[in-house]
Design a protein around this motif. Sequence first.
Motif, PDB file in Angstrom:
ATOM      1  N   ASP A  28       1.319 -37.177 -33.946  1.00 51.04           N
ATOM      2  CA  ASP A  28       1.047 -36.053 -33.295  1.00 51.04           C
ATOM      3  C   ASP A  28       1.612 -35.528 -31.880  1.00 51.04           C
ATOM      4  O   ASP A  28       1.581 -34.530 -31.872  1.00 51.04           O
ATOM      5  N   SER A  29       2.062 -36.249 -31.594  1.00 49.37           N
ATOM      6  CA  SER A  29       3.140 -36.077 -29.853  1.00 49.37           C
ATOM      7  C   SER A  29       3.949 -35.157 -30.209  1.00 49.37           C
ATOM      8  O   SER A  29       4.350 -34.118 -29.869  1.00 49.37           O
ATOM      9  N   LYS A  30       4.615 -35.183 -31.506  1.00 51.70           N
ATOM     10  CA  LYS A  30       5.920 -34.886 -32.627  1.00 51.70           C
ATOM     11  C   LYS A  30       5.314 -33.270 -32.697  1.00 51.70           C
ATOM     12  O   LYS A  30       5.831 -31.886 -32.477  1.00 51.70           O
ATOM     13  N   ASN A  31       4.003 -32.679 -33.197  1.00 50.80           N
ATOM     14  CA  ASN A  31       3.771 -31.649 -33.563  1.00 50.80           C
ATOM     15  C   ASN A  31       2.851 -30.532 -32.488  1.00 50.80           C
ATOM     16  O   ASN A  31       3.412 -29.831 -32.391  1.00 50.80           O
ATOM     17  N   GLU A  32       2.775 -31.649 -31.495  1.00 47.55           N
ATOM     18  CA  GLU A  32       2.100 -30.643 -29.583  1.00 47.55           C
ATOM     19  C   GLU A  32       3.707 -30.025 -29.301  1.00 47.55           C
ATOM     20  O   GLU A  32       4.132 -29.292 -29.512  1.00 47.55           O
ATOM     21  N   GLU A  33       4.778 -31.655 -29.460  1.00 46.91           N
ATOM     22  CA  GLU A  33       5.931 -30.517 -29.134  1.00 46.91           C
ATOM     23  C   GLU A  33       6.580 -29.935 -29.601  1.00 46.91           C
ATOM     24  O   GLU A  33       7.307 -29.306 -29.201  1.00 46.91           O
ATOM     25  N   ILE A  34       6.290 -29.676 -30.856  1.00 50.80           N
ATOM     26  CA  ILE A  34       7.183 -28.202 -32.265  1.00 50.80           C
ATOM     27  C   ILE A  34       5.753 -26.572 -31.707  1.00 50.80           C
ATOM     28  O   ILE A  34       7.439 -25.998 -31.530  1.00 50.80           O
ATOM     29  N   ASN A  35       5.016 -27.471 -31.488  1.00 52.46           N
ATOM     30  CA  ASN A  35       3.676 -25.919 -30.973  1.00 52.46           C
ATOM     31  C   ASN A  35       4.402 -25.960 -29.555  1.00 52.46           C
ATOM     32  O   ASN A  35       4.478 -24.624 -29.307  1.00 52.46           O
ATOM     33  N   LYS A  36       5.563 -26.765 -28.823  1.00 55.96           N
ATOM     34  CA  LYS A  36       6.006 -25.495 -27.498  1.00 55.96           C
ATOM     35  C   LYS A  36       6.840 -25.323 -27.825  1.00 55.96           C
ATOM     36  O   LYS A  36       7.140 -24.792 -27.190  1.00 55.96           O
ATOM     37  N   LEU A  37       7.253 -26.036 -28.623  1.00 55.37           N
ATOM     38  CA  LEU A  37       8.650 -25.370 -28.928  1.00 55.37           C
ATOM     39  C   LEU A  37       8.481 -24.256 -29.989  1.00 55.37           C
ATOM     40  O   LEU A  37       9.686 -22.657 -29.372  1.00 55.37           O
ATOM     41  N   LYS A  38       7.754 -23.703 -30.464  1.00 52.21           N
ATOM     42  CA  LYS A  38       7.256 -22.531 -30.810  1.00 52.21           C
ATOM     43  C   LYS A  38       6.909 -21.300 -30.080  1.00 52.21           C
ATOM     44  O   LYS A  38       7.253 -20.279 -30.181  1.00 52.21           O
ATOM     45  N   LEU A  39       6.262 -22.077 -29.468  1.00 55.08           N
ATOM     46  CA  LEU A  39       5.413 -20.931 -28.246  1.00 55.08           C
ATOM     47  C   LEU A  39       6.319 -20.382 -27.391  1.00 55.08           C
ATOM     48  O   LEU A  39       7.348 -19.367 -26.847  1.00 55.08           O
ATOM     49  N   TYR A  40       7.914 -21.480 -27.148  1.00 55.97           N
ATOM     50  CA  TYR A  40       8.903 -21.107 -26.264  1.00 55.97           C
ATOM     51  C   TYR A  40       9.970 -20.302 -27.135  1.00 55.97           C
ATOM     52  O   TYR A  40      10.359 -19.383 -26.554  1.00 55.97           O
ATOM     53  N   SER A  41      10.369 -20.530 -28.325  1.00 57.39           N
ATOM     54  CA  SER A  41      11.327 -19.704 -28.752  1.00 57.39           C
ATOM     55  C   SER A  41      10.165 -18.632 -29.433  1.00 57.39           C
ATOM     56  O   SER A  41      10.813 -17.272 -29.423  1.00 57.39           O
TER      57      SER A  41
END
Length: 179
Positions: A28-41
């Motif tokens: 779940d933590s990794k998914n949140e990090e991926i979502n943040k990175l996607k938003l950042y991207s």
Amino acid sequence: MSKQSFRDLKNEIELKNAEIDELSIELDSKNEEINKLKLYSTKLKYEKKNLEDKLDTKIDYDKARIKELDELHEKILEKDKIIEDKQDQVRYLRSLIDDYKTQISSNSQELEIQLRKISKSYEDLLAQKDSIIKKQDEMIDKLTKSNEEIVKSNKTNVISLKLQNEKYQEIIDKLTKTN
């Protein structure tokens, strides 16, 4: 299998379940990090677009802005690579979780089978024990009866010998009196 071993195996299963829970939390933590990175991207892509628009209007500023855009593009690529790595990690963690679940299920089934076999063996041993005790009781009864018969026979023999001894004594007495 002793109750302690069974408890140990049960505890091991609970530990594996706890590990699965921890891996799920990490996932779940990794998914949140991926979502943040996607938003950042997405944000970086948006900034790139704005910079491209400004580039069209400000020719004097072209060289500096192109350099910035290239850097942003590199960052986006880096972030995309990071996202891909994170997604690979997530896939790997999911496969580990699936493997753990399969292993736990398999172990549980094997334990149930072993417990059934042990129960059956235990029941067979109890039946054998009961059979041995019954045979021993029968042997004890036979030996007791045989002993009683021997005692009776010995009493009879002793009485017979006493009577014979008395007769011989009478004969000896008669013979000694006559002589």
